[in-house]
Design a protein around this motif. Structure first.
Motif, PDB file in Angstrom:
ATOM      1  N   ARG A  29       0.906  -1.287  -0.011  1.00  0.00           N
ATOM      2  CA  ARG A  29      -0.130   0.054   0.121  1.00  0.00           C
ATOM      3  C   ARG A  29       0.821   1.081   0.022  1.00  0.00           C
ATOM      4  O   ARG A  29       0.658   2.382   0.617  1.00  0.00           O
ATOM      5  CB  ARG A  29      -0.853  -0.035   1.167  1.00  0.00           C
ATOM      6  N   ASP A  30       2.013   1.236  -0.625  1.00  0.00           N
ATOM      7  CA  ASP A  30       3.047   2.248  -0.568  1.00  0.00           C
ATOM      8  C   ASP A  30       2.634   3.173  -1.948  1.00  0.00           C
ATOM      9  O   ASP A  30       3.225   3.075  -3.012  1.00  0.00           O
ATOM     10  CB  ASP A  30       4.136   1.926  -0.785  1.00  0.00           C
ATOM     11  N   TYR A  31       1.452   3.819  -1.860  1.00  0.00           N
ATOM     12  CA  TYR A  31       1.065   4.563  -3.019  1.00  0.00           C
ATOM     13  C   TYR A  31       1.726   5.743  -3.422  1.00  0.00           C
ATOM     14  O   TYR A  31       1.793   6.205  -4.317  1.00  0.00           O
ATOM     15  CB  TYR A  31      -0.592   5.129  -2.703  1.00  0.00           C
ATOM     16  N   SER A  32       2.495   6.496  -2.371  1.00  0.00           N
ATOM     17  CA  SER A  32       2.944   7.790  -2.766  1.00  0.00           C
ATOM     18  C   SER A  32       4.509   7.249  -3.676  1.00  0.00           C
ATOM     19  O   SER A  32       4.839   7.851  -4.610  1.00  0.00           O
ATOM     20  CB  SER A  32       3.581   8.289  -1.573  1.00  0.00           C
ATOM     21  N   GLN A  33       5.130   6.006  -3.252  1.00  0.00           N
ATOM     22  CA  GLN A  33       6.203   5.323  -4.445  1.00  0.00           C
ATOM     23  C   GLN A  33       5.426   5.179  -5.577  1.00  0.00           C
ATOM     24  O   GLN A  33       6.274   5.294  -6.493  1.00  0.00           O
ATOM     25  CB  GLN A  33       6.935   4.332  -3.561  1.00  0.00           C
ATOM     26  N   LEU A  34       4.459   4.614  -5.569  1.00  0.00           N
ATOM     27  CA  LEU A  34       3.907   4.295  -6.569  1.00  0.00           C
ATOM     28  C   LEU A  34       3.493   5.354  -7.768  1.00  0.00           C
ATOM     29  O   LEU A  34       3.883   5.321  -9.046  1.00  0.00           O
ATOM     30  CB  LEU A  34       2.579   3.466  -6.836  1.00  0.00           C
ATOM     31  N   MET A  35       3.025   6.448  -7.192  1.00  0.00           N
ATOM     32  CA  MET A  35       2.751   7.564  -8.193  1.00  0.00           C
ATOM     33  C   MET A  35       3.920   8.373  -8.472  1.00  0.00           C
ATOM     34  O   MET A  35       4.213   8.826  -9.551  1.00  0.00           O
ATOM     35  CB  MET A  35       1.893   8.394  -7.026  1.00  0.00           C
ATOM     36  N   ARG A  36       5.065   8.247  -7.528  1.00  0.00           N
ATOM     37  CA  ARG A  36       6.367   8.964  -7.919  1.00  0.00           C
ATOM     38  C   ARG A  36       7.011   8.143  -9.109  1.00  0.00           C
ATOM     39  O   ARG A  36       7.591   8.651 -10.167  1.00  0.00           O
ATOM     40  CB  ARG A  36       7.182   8.935  -6.708  1.00  0.00           C
ATOM     41  N   ARG A  37       7.195   6.766  -8.976  1.00  0.00           N
ATOM     42  CA  ARG A  37       7.803   6.111  -9.870  1.00  0.00           C
ATOM     43  C   ARG A  37       7.195   5.629 -11.193  1.00  0.00           C
ATOM     44  O   ARG A  37       7.804   5.673 -12.292  1.00  0.00           O
ATOM     45  CB  ARG A  37       8.037   4.454  -9.123  1.00  0.00           C
ATOM     46  N   MET A  38       5.758   5.654 -11.272  1.00  0.00           N
ATOM     47  CA  MET A  38       5.186   5.529 -12.451  1.00  0.00           C
ATOM     48  C   MET A  38       4.502   6.784 -13.069  1.00  0.00           C
ATOM     49  O   MET A  38       4.094   6.877 -14.066  1.00  0.00           O
ATOM     50  CB  MET A  38       3.834   4.707 -12.211  1.00  0.00           C
ATOM     51  N   LYS A  39       5.136   8.014 -12.247  1.00  0.00           N
ATOM     52  CA  LYS A  39       4.659   9.315 -12.961  1.00  0.00           C
ATOM     53  C   LYS A  39       3.167   9.483 -13.294  1.00  0.00           C
ATOM     54  O   LYS A  39       2.645   9.833 -14.241  1.00  0.00           O
ATOM     55  CB  LYS A  39       5.241   9.520 -13.891  1.00  0.00           C
ATOM     56  N   LEU A  40       2.131   9.071 -12.129  1.00  0.00           N
ATOM     57  CA  LEU A  40       1.027   9.043 -12.315  1.00  0.00           C
ATOM     58  C   LEU A  40       0.544  10.115 -11.063  1.00  0.00           C
ATOM     59  O   LEU A  40       0.768   9.891  -9.966  1.00  0.00           O
ATOM     60  CB  LEU A  40       0.187   7.778 -12.114  1.00  0.00           C
ATOM     61  N   LYS A  41      -0.836  10.622 -11.203  1.00  0.00           N
ATOM     62  CA  LYS A  41      -1.488  11.458 -10.399  1.00  0.00           C
ATOM     63  C   LYS A  41      -2.355  10.327  -9.684  1.00  0.00           C
ATOM     64  O   LYS A  41      -2.578   9.208  -9.926  1.00  0.00           O
ATOM     65  CB  LYS A  41      -2.475  12.175 -11.041  1.00  0.00           C
ATOM     66  N   GLU A  42      -2.875  10.918  -8.389  1.00  0.00           N
ATOM     67  CA  GLU A  42      -3.532  10.002  -7.602  1.00  0.00           C
ATOM     68  C   GLU A  42      -4.948   9.696  -8.208  1.00  0.00           C
ATOM     69  O   GLU A  42      -5.102   8.409  -8.198  1.00  0.00           O
ATOM     70  CB  GLU A  42      -3.941  10.961  -6.286  1.00  0.00           C
ATOM     71  N   GLU A  43      -5.528  10.144  -8.869  1.00  0.00           N
ATOM     72  CA  GLU A  43      -6.712   9.836  -9.759  1.00  0.00           C
ATOM     73  C   GLU A  43      -6.472   8.799 -10.711  1.00  0.00           C
ATOM     74  O   GLU A  43      -7.051   7.651 -10.740  1.00  0.00           O
ATOM     75  CB  GLU A  43      -7.765  10.690 -10.500  1.00  0.00           C
ATOM     76  N   GLU A  44      -5.420   9.057 -11.557  1.00  0.00           N
ATOM     77  CA  GLU A  44      -4.873   8.054 -12.503  1.00  0.00           C
ATOM     78  C   GLU A  44      -4.380   6.498 -11.992  1.00  0.00           C
ATOM     79  O   GLU A  44      -4.754   5.615 -12.538  1.00  0.00           O
ATOM     80  CB  GLU A  44      -3.834   8.491 -13.363  1.00  0.00           C
ATOM     81  N   LEU A  45      -3.630   6.960 -10.665  1.00  0.00           N
ATOM     82  CA  LEU A  45      -3.362   5.263 -10.182  1.00  0.00           C
ATOM     83  C   LEU A  45      -4.469   4.824  -9.670  1.00  0.00           C
ATOM     84  O   LEU A  45      -4.433   3.532  -9.479  1.00  0.00           O
ATOM     85  CB  LEU A  45      -2.364   5.899  -9.036  1.00  0.00           C
ATOM     86  N   ARG A  46      -5.530   5.550  -9.149  1.00  0.00           N
ATOM     87  CA  ARG A  46      -6.810   4.817  -8.611  1.00  0.00           C
ATOM     88  C   ARG A  46      -7.362   3.965  -9.620  1.00  0.00           C
ATOM     89  O   ARG A  46      -7.756   2.919  -9.587  1.00  0.00           O
ATOM     90  CB  ARG A  46      -7.709   5.801  -8.268  1.00  0.00           C
ATOM     91  N   ASP A  47      -7.380   4.588 -10.995  1.00  0.00           N
ATOM     92  CA  ASP A  47      -7.983   3.864 -12.150  1.00  0.00           C
ATOM     93  C   ASP A  47      -7.030   2.592 -12.321  1.00  0.00           C
ATOM     94  O   ASP A  47      -7.605   1.453 -12.896  1.00  0.00           O
ATOM     95  CB  ASP A  47      -8.040   4.789 -13.144  1.00  0.00           C
ATOM     96  N   VAL A  48      -5.866   2.752 -12.352  1.00  0.00           N
ATOM     97  CA  VAL A  48      -5.156   1.775 -12.727  1.00  0.00           C
ATOM     98  C   VAL A  48      -5.168   0.363 -11.659  1.00  0.00           C
ATOM     99  O   VAL A  48      -5.213  -0.741 -12.105  1.00  0.00           O
ATOM    100  CB  VAL A  48      -3.369   1.976 -12.826  1.00  0.00           C
ATOM    101  N   ILE A  49      -5.343   0.836 -10.475  1.00  0.00           N
ATOM    102  CA  ILE A  49      -5.554  -0.202  -9.328  1.00  0.00           C
ATOM    103  C   ILE A  49      -6.890  -0.861  -9.687  1.00  0.00           C
ATOM    104  O   ILE A  49      -7.033  -2.060  -9.363  1.00  0.00           O
ATOM    105  CB  ILE A  49      -5.175   0.327  -8.157  1.00  0.00           C
ATOM    106  N   ALA A  50      -7.752  -0.091  -9.978  1.00  0.00           N
ATOM    107  CA  ALA A  50      -9.063  -0.708 -10.261  1.00  0.00           C
ATOM    108  C   ALA A  50      -9.233  -1.579 -11.304  1.00  0.00           C
ATOM    109  O   ALA A  50      -9.858  -2.696 -11.250  1.00  0.00           O
ATOM    110  CB  ALA A  50     -10.118   0.665 -10.568  1.00  0.00           C
ATOM    111  N   LEU A  51      -8.296  -1.463 -12.360  1.00  0.00           N
ATOM    112  CA  LEU A  51      -8.152  -2.320 -13.285  1.00  0.00           C
ATOM    113  C   LEU A  51      -7.651  -3.714 -12.963  1.00  0.00           C
ATOM    114  O   LEU A  51      -7.989  -4.502 -13.334  1.00  0.00           O
ATOM    115  CB  LEU A  51      -7.622  -1.618 -14.555  1.00  0.00           C
ATOM    116  N   ILE A  52      -6.760  -3.593 -12.293  1.00  0.00           N
ATOM    117  CA  ILE A  52      -5.737  -4.794 -11.652  1.00  0.00           C
ATOM    118  C   ILE A  52      -6.885  -5.306 -10.586  1.00  0.00           C
ATOM    119  O   ILE A  52      -6.679  -6.680 -10.748  1.00  0.00           O
ATOM    120  CB  ILE A  52      -4.636  -4.278 -10.883  1.00  0.00           C
TER     121      ILE A  52
END
Length: 501
Positions: free
Chosen positions: A254-277
């Motif tokens: 659940r390290d979302y801050s690291q995910l957003m930084r490494r994948m260069k995604l915003k919070e809303e975009e990362l939420r959609d990617v996680i929802a797909l997975i």
């Protein structure tokens, strides 16, 4: 010391066969009891089932003073099998019904369908290509049989098919390959000269079978296989493949801050990617179930009528039995022949069995009535109103031993307006409150579940915080007790409940 004869008087409790049978029937579940009753009906001719719609014989079959030989054999009424000719004209019947008269003799090698019309029109003919006997009569399909069925549709060489069958045998019920490629290669006969590259190639072909993600070696590969089978125009597909392939450990922690930084995604975009997975199935083999569902048959039904809670036995789950009066009339008291002795013993066993069933039903009703009396708050308001209750409380109320109450409440279920519950569900320990009262552990679990459901997903409540909130409500409970209740509810720790909102 001289040996001498001493006469003593005493009392002791003896487990008679009747008492042993009553105790055994008392602890059986409804399904086991129905099987026990069926075995008794098959083995004892004196027992018979009271069919629905028949008038129950009010005479007590358990009374010892019933004159068994009061009905002579010659006075037993016979059934009149004669019938009147129906006045319906057979020629006027509608199409699809019989319109032929039954001949006295039929030609040799004549089939029934050659002379009469069959009423089983729903049965398929042999020429029906859509009829699949296996799919309509089989109880279930295993994952291995489903994969083998798909394997038969794929053209393969004999060696590749042998490798594929071996790989399918190594797939567990969750859909994952349990053995490594090297171990599978070592299991083949050395004379076949099968190499790891061949096994890897066949494995890639199996990974295209249904269900999607099957034959994967780990969770990462399982998710990637399912993502590759999605349409190419699926939104956030490439980002989901990258997350599943490179950053699955960060997602698990659940390290979302690291995910957003490494994948260069915003919070809303990362939420959609996680929802797909999260829409993928981490256990693809569980989609194919080979086991039959198990149904719960309630023993007691509780309903509210005119502001009163009524308790009654489930008559559909409790078959009514009686002694067959015709067979009982054949027993002669003064006759000591082998046949009469056998029938007398069977009659006595039938009486004991019926009496044990009646005792079981009476005990079950007493216990269920007392449980409803103690837990009116639960029936009215839910789990949070559950009161502390132990076996001793019910045993004292009904005048029985605690072991008897334990047998009655094991694998017995009660149907309430709030659902079906095992009788043991209504028993729980208590926790002291700040006002000197007591709170049920079931009620505390319900409060914890309610607090977790209303928590902030970004900052979930820790066990210490939940203990503090409970203490604010007057419930004194330790942090480790909160952790124990949370685990019993299947709620993950706060570190695993963190979500993006």
């Amino acid at each position: 010391m001289k040996p001498s004869l001493v006469l003593k008087m005493g009392q002791q409790l003896t487990m008679t066969p009747q008492l042993q049978q009553a105790i055994r029937l008392l602890q059986l579940s409804t399904l086991d009891l129905q099987q026990e009753i069926q075995e008794a009906l098959d083995s004892n001719p004196m027992l018979e089932r009271q069919e629905e719609g028949e008038d129950f014989d009010n005479a007590d079959p358990l009374a010892d003073n019933v004159e068994l030989a009061s009905t002579p054999a010659q006075e037993i009424p016979t059934v009149d099998t004669s019938y009147d000719e129906p006045a319906t004209n057979m020629e006027s019947l509608e199409q699809g019904e019989w319109n032929e008269s039954i001949p006295n003799e039929l030609p040799v090698d004549t089939a029934w369908e050659d002379v009469y019309q069959t009423s089983a029109s729903s049965l398929p003919s042999n020429d029906d290509d859509d009829w699949d006997f296996t799919s309509r009569t089989s109880t279930g399909e295993s994952l291995q049989s489903h994969l083998l069925w798909q394997l038969n549709l794929v053209p393969m060489s004999d060696t590749d098919k042998l490798i594929a069958v071996t790989l399918i045998d190594c797939i567990n019920n969750q859909g994952y390959l349990e053995e490594s490629i090297d171990e599978i290669v070592a299991s083949f006969d050395p004379e076949l000269d099968i190499e790891a590259d061949e096994v890897e190639a066949v494995l890639h072909r199996l990974q295209h079978f249904e269900p999607a993600g099957v034959a994967a070696r780990d969770l990462r590969e399982c998710l990637l296989l399912q993502l590759r089978q999605l349409p190419a125009d699926t939104e956030w597909l490439e980002q989901a493949k990258r997350l599943a392939g490179d950053y699955l450990e960060l997602l698990a922690s659940r390290d979302y801050s690291q995910l957003m930084r490494r994948m260069k995604l915003k919070e809303e975009e990362l939420r959609d990617v996680i929802a797909l997975i999260q829409s993928l199935n981490p256990r693809p083999g569980s989609q194919i179930e080979a086991s039959e569902p198990e149904y719960v048959v309630p023993d007691v039904i509780v309903r509210k009528h005119n502001d009163r809670w009524l308790v009654e036995l489930n008559q559909e789950a409790m078959p009514r039995l009686r002694v067959n009066p015709q067979y009982a009339g054949f027993v002669r008291r003064a006759d000591s022949s082998a046949d009469n002795t056998f029938m007398r013993n069977q009659l006595q066993e039938a009486r004991w069995f019926i009496k044990s069933l009646q005792s079981r039903n009476e005990t079950l009703m007493k216990v269920a009535t007392q449980i409803v009396e103690h837990q009116r708050g639960f029936l009215e308001y839910g789990d949070e109103a559950m009161k502390p209750l132990v076996l001793h409380d019910i045993a004292e109320a009904v005048g029985m031993h605690e072991s008897t109450i334990s047998r009655v409440t094991t694998q017995k279920f009660m149907h309430t307006p709030r659902g079906i519950y095992e009788l043991k569900y209504f028993f729980s320990s208590h926790v002291s409150t700040s006002e000197g009262g007591e709170c049920s552990s079931t009620a505390i679990r319900a409060i914890i579940k309610k607090l977790v459901a209303a928590e902030n997903a970004k900052k979930p409540l820790s066990d210490s915080k939940i203990a503090g909130l409970l203490e604010a409500q007057g419930i004194q409970v330790a942090r480790r007790t909160v952790a124990k209740y949370r685990e019993s509810l299947g709620i993950a720790p706060s570190s695993e409940r963190k979500r993006l909102v």
